[in-house]
Design a protein around this motif. Structure first.
Motif, PDB file in Angstrom:
ATOM      1  N   GLY A  37       0.770  -1.232   0.000  1.00 37.55           N
ATOM      2  CA  GLY A  37       0.000   0.000   0.000  1.00 37.55           C
ATOM      3  C   GLY A  37       0.807   1.290   0.000  1.00 37.55           C
ATOM      4  O   GLY A  37       1.852   1.410  -0.658  1.00 37.55           O
ATOM      5  N   ARG A  48       5.657  -6.567   9.324  1.00 38.33           N
ATOM      6  CA  ARG A  48       5.339  -7.547  10.368  1.00 38.33           C
ATOM      7  C   ARG A  48       5.962  -8.893  10.070  1.00 38.33           C
ATOM      8  O   ARG A  48       6.334  -9.620  10.978  1.00 38.33           O
ATOM      9  N   ASP A  61       5.543  -5.442  14.853  1.00 33.93           N
ATOM     10  CA  ASP A  61       4.088  -5.333  14.969  1.00 33.93           C
ATOM     11  C   ASP A  61       3.857  -4.118  15.849  1.00 33.93           C
ATOM     12  O   ASP A  61       4.212  -4.127  17.034  1.00 33.93           O
ATOM     13  N   THR A  80      -3.321   9.748   8.644  1.00 31.89           N
ATOM     14  CA  THR A  80      -4.620   9.611   9.307  1.00 31.89           C
ATOM     15  C   THR A  80      -5.628   9.161   8.263  1.00 31.89           C
ATOM     16  O   THR A  80      -5.397   8.179   7.570  1.00 31.89           O
ATOM     17  N   ASP A  84      -4.555  -2.250  -0.478  1.00 31.69           N
ATOM     18  CA  ASP A  84      -5.288  -3.384   0.099  1.00 31.69           C
ATOM     19  C   ASP A  84      -6.247  -2.948   1.202  1.00 31.69           C
ATOM     20  O   ASP A  84      -6.907  -3.794   1.815  1.00 31.69           O
TER      21      ASP A  84
HETATM   22  N1  LIG Z   1      -6.068   3.302   1.235  1.00 33.01           N
HETATM   23  C1  LIG Z   1      -6.976   4.124   1.708  1.00 33.01           C
HETATM   24  O1  LIG Z   1      -8.041   4.319   1.105  1.00 33.01           O
HETATM   25  C2  LIG Z   1      -6.711   4.864   2.983  1.00 33.01           C
HETATM   26  C3  LIG Z   1      -7.538   5.950   3.268  1.00 33.01           C
HETATM   27  C4  LIG Z   1      -7.325   6.678   4.431  1.00 33.01           C
HETATM   28  C5  LIG Z   1      -6.286   6.327   5.275  1.00 33.01           C
HETATM   29  N2  LIG Z   1      -5.494   5.259   4.981  1.00 33.01           N
HETATM   30  C6  LIG Z   1      -4.424   4.937   5.928  1.00 33.01           C
HETATM   31  O2  LIG Z   1      -3.219   4.767   5.216  1.00 33.01           O
HETATM   32  C7  LIG Z   1      -2.348   3.899   5.947  1.00 33.01           C
HETATM   33  C8  LIG Z   1      -1.807   2.827   5.005  1.00 33.01           C
HETATM   34  O3  LIG Z   1      -2.907   2.028   4.574  1.00 33.01           O
HETATM   35  P1  LIG Z   1      -2.935   1.372   3.117  1.00 33.01           P
HETATM   36  O4  LIG Z   1      -4.000   2.023   2.354  1.00 33.01           O
HETATM   37  O5  LIG Z   1      -1.566   1.326   2.547  1.00 33.01           O
HETATM   38  O6  LIG Z   1      -3.464  -0.077   3.489  1.00 33.01           O
HETATM   39  P2  LIG Z   1      -2.822  -1.543   3.244  1.00 33.01           P
HETATM   40  O7  LIG Z   1      -2.514  -1.716   1.815  1.00 33.01           O
HETATM   41  O8  LIG Z   1      -3.796  -2.459   3.901  1.00 33.01           O
HETATM   42  O9  LIG Z   1      -1.454  -1.491   4.060  1.00 33.01           O
HETATM   43  C9  LIG Z   1      -1.474  -1.393   5.452  1.00 33.01           C
HETATM   44  C10 LIG Z   1      -0.057  -1.442   5.994  1.00 33.01           C
HETATM   45  O10 LIG Z   1      -0.125  -1.315   7.425  1.00 33.01           O
HETATM   46  C11 LIG Z   1       0.564  -2.430   8.000  1.00 33.01           C
HETATM   47  N3  LIG Z   1       0.009  -2.822   9.292  1.00 33.01           N
HETATM   48  C12 LIG Z   1      -1.277  -3.034   9.625  1.00 33.01           C
HETATM   49  N4  LIG Z   1      -1.360  -3.414  10.906  1.00 33.01           N
HETATM   50  C13 LIG Z   1      -0.093  -3.442  11.395  1.00 33.01           C
HETATM   51  C14 LIG Z   1       0.487  -3.776  12.661  1.00 33.01           C
HETATM   52  N5  LIG Z   1      -0.245  -4.163  13.694  1.00 33.01           N
HETATM   53  N6  LIG Z   1       1.839  -3.652  12.789  1.00 33.01           N
HETATM   54  C15 LIG Z   1       2.594  -3.288  11.742  1.00 33.01           C
HETATM   55  N7  LIG Z   1       2.120  -2.998  10.516  1.00 33.01           N
HETATM   56  C16 LIG Z   1       0.785  -3.073  10.355  1.00 33.01           C
HETATM   57  C17 LIG Z   1       0.394  -3.558   6.988  1.00 33.01           C
HETATM   58  O11 LIG Z   1       1.353  -4.555   7.239  1.00 33.01           O
HETATM   59  P3  LIG Z   1       1.015  -6.126   6.949  1.00 33.01           P
HETATM   60  O12 LIG Z   1       1.329  -6.356   5.510  1.00 33.01           O
HETATM   61  O13 LIG Z   1       1.911  -6.862   7.881  1.00 33.01           O
HETATM   62  O14 LIG Z   1      -0.445  -6.341   7.267  1.00 33.01           O
HETATM   63  C18 LIG Z   1       0.623  -2.778   5.698  1.00 33.01           C
HETATM   64  O15 LIG Z   1       1.986  -2.565   5.474  1.00 33.01           O
HETATM   65  C19 LIG Z   1      -3.169   3.353   7.112  1.00 33.01           C
HETATM   66  O16 LIG Z   1      -2.857   4.053   8.287  1.00 33.01           O
HETATM   67  C20 LIG Z   1      -4.604   3.640   6.682  1.00 33.01           C
HETATM   68  O17 LIG Z   1      -5.479   3.781   7.802  1.00 33.01           O
HETATM   69  C21 LIG Z   1      -5.681   4.527   3.857  1.00 33.01           C
END
Ligand SMILES: NC(=O)c1ccc[n+]([C@@H]2O[C@H](COP(=O)([O-])OP(=O)(O)OC[C@H]3O[C@@H](n4cnc5c(N)ncnc54)[C@H](OP(=O)(O)O)[C@@H]3O)[C@@H](O)[C@H]2O)c1
Length: 276
Positions: free
Chosen positions: A12, A33, A52, A130, A180
């Motif tokens: 992501g 992780r 984690d 955020t 994702d």
């Molecule tokens: N995409 C959107 O539409 C969107 C919108 C608003 C905000 N955000 C924010 O953007 C950030 C990145 O999200 P993304 O869109 O890139 O989603 P993503 O593709 O699901 O990636 C999430 C990332 O966070 C890591 N993660 C989750 N839980 C964790 C834990 N307990 N310890 C360490 N790493 C952890 C995952 O690692 P693993 O591979 O190990 O699970 C992955 O690298 C997040 O804070 C999300 O809330 C995203």
């Protein structure tokens, strides 16, 4: 050339940001992780640490390790996070504890662990990823919005506390990005109750429809974040994506209108004495 510490570079937005920073020759200390991702390193330098973020002791250890690896860290990014979908009434304690731990307490703990070294450096930029949900919440993700909104507010206080040390803070609120995030690999769901079909169910149905077709491009988010950290005067808040912009504007207009409509009542509670 900057040195970055980024949580969650496996996938992501975190992965896209790590790749963009590496491509221009920066050093990235990224956390995962489990398995280290196969990233294009370009002219940069990559260190991968296992973390984690829900484990407070591991956060302390990993931040210390990062500062041992790099003489200094210029940009610290709290990116790791995930969503919890469903009605607030249906969210159970365990799911909410975990959500707040990862999305709110982990960024706080990372920042707290890093601040002594950042203060000693006399420069540095903290980026907290955020969500537009934290600024303009909708039905169906209330506890996620609560966590992200809290990080927005924490960022504002923090910015004022650490500005005297030469440190900057930006809370980055993305709209929907094609990662994702909405996949079953990432998002968690509470039990779906029929009584919430009209409010929560409708919004979650919309999320299901847009999953994989979100308007936001993670690579472009990474480019925007590079621009942000290179700016001499970066903003305290940055929205990413036209959907986030639209929601933020509607929300701000509604807040301004409501404050004005209730202004008389708001003012009516003062003692009415004139301070000399
Ligand atoms: N995409 C959107 O539409 C969107 C919108 C608003 C905000 N955000 C924010 O953007 C950030 C990145 O999200 P993304 O869109 O890139 O989603 P993503 O593709 O699901 O990636 C999430 C990332 O966070 C890591 N993660 C989750 N839980 C964790 C834990 N307990 N310890 C360490 N790493 C952890 C995952 O690692 P693993 O591979 O190990 O699970 C992955 O690298 C997040 O804070 C999300 O809330 C995203």
């Amino acid at each position: 050339m900057k040195t970055w510490f980024i949580t969650g570079i496996s996938r992501g937005l975190g992965r896209a940001l790590a790749e963009a920073a590496l491509a221009r020759g920066d050093t990235v200390i990224g956390t995962v992780r489990e398995v280290a991702p196969d990233l294009a390193i370009g002219t940069g330098v990559l260190h991968v640490l296992t973390l984690d973020v829900a484990d407070p002791a591991a956060v302390r250890r990993t931040v210390a390790e990062a500062f041992e690896l790099a003489a200094r860290i210029d940009v610290l990014v709290n990116n790791a996070g995930y969503g919890l979908l469903g009605a607030i009434e249906e969210a159970d304690d365990e799911a909410v504890d975990r959500l707040l731990n990862v999305n709110l307490l982990a960024p706080f703990r990372v920042i707290r662990a890093a601040l002594p070294a950042l203060r000693a450096q006399g420069a540095g930029h903290i980026l907290n990823v955020t969500s537009i949900a934290g600024r303009a919440p909708m039905a169906g993700s209330g506890m996620y919005a609560a966590a992200k909104g809290a990080v927005e507010m924490m960022s504002e206080s923090l910015a004022q506390e650490i500005a005297p040390f030469g440190l900057k803070v930006t809370a980055i609120a993305p709209g929907g990005f094609r990662t994702d995030f909405l996949s079953d690999h990432s998002v968690r769901r509470s039990r779906q109750a029929d009584v919430y079909a009209a409010s929560v169910g409708t919004i979650l149905g919309h999320f299901d429809e847009v999953a994989g077709r979100q308007t936001g491009d993670p690579a472009k988010a990474a480019t925007a974040i590079l621009k942000l950290v290179d700016a001499p005067e970066p903003p305290l808040h940055l929205l990413l994506g036209s959907d986030a912009l639209r929601r933020a504007r509607v929300k701000l207009d509604a807040v301004i209108e409501e404050i004005a409509r209730w202004e008389d009542v708001t003012r009516s509670t003062d003692f009415g004495e004139t301070l000399s």
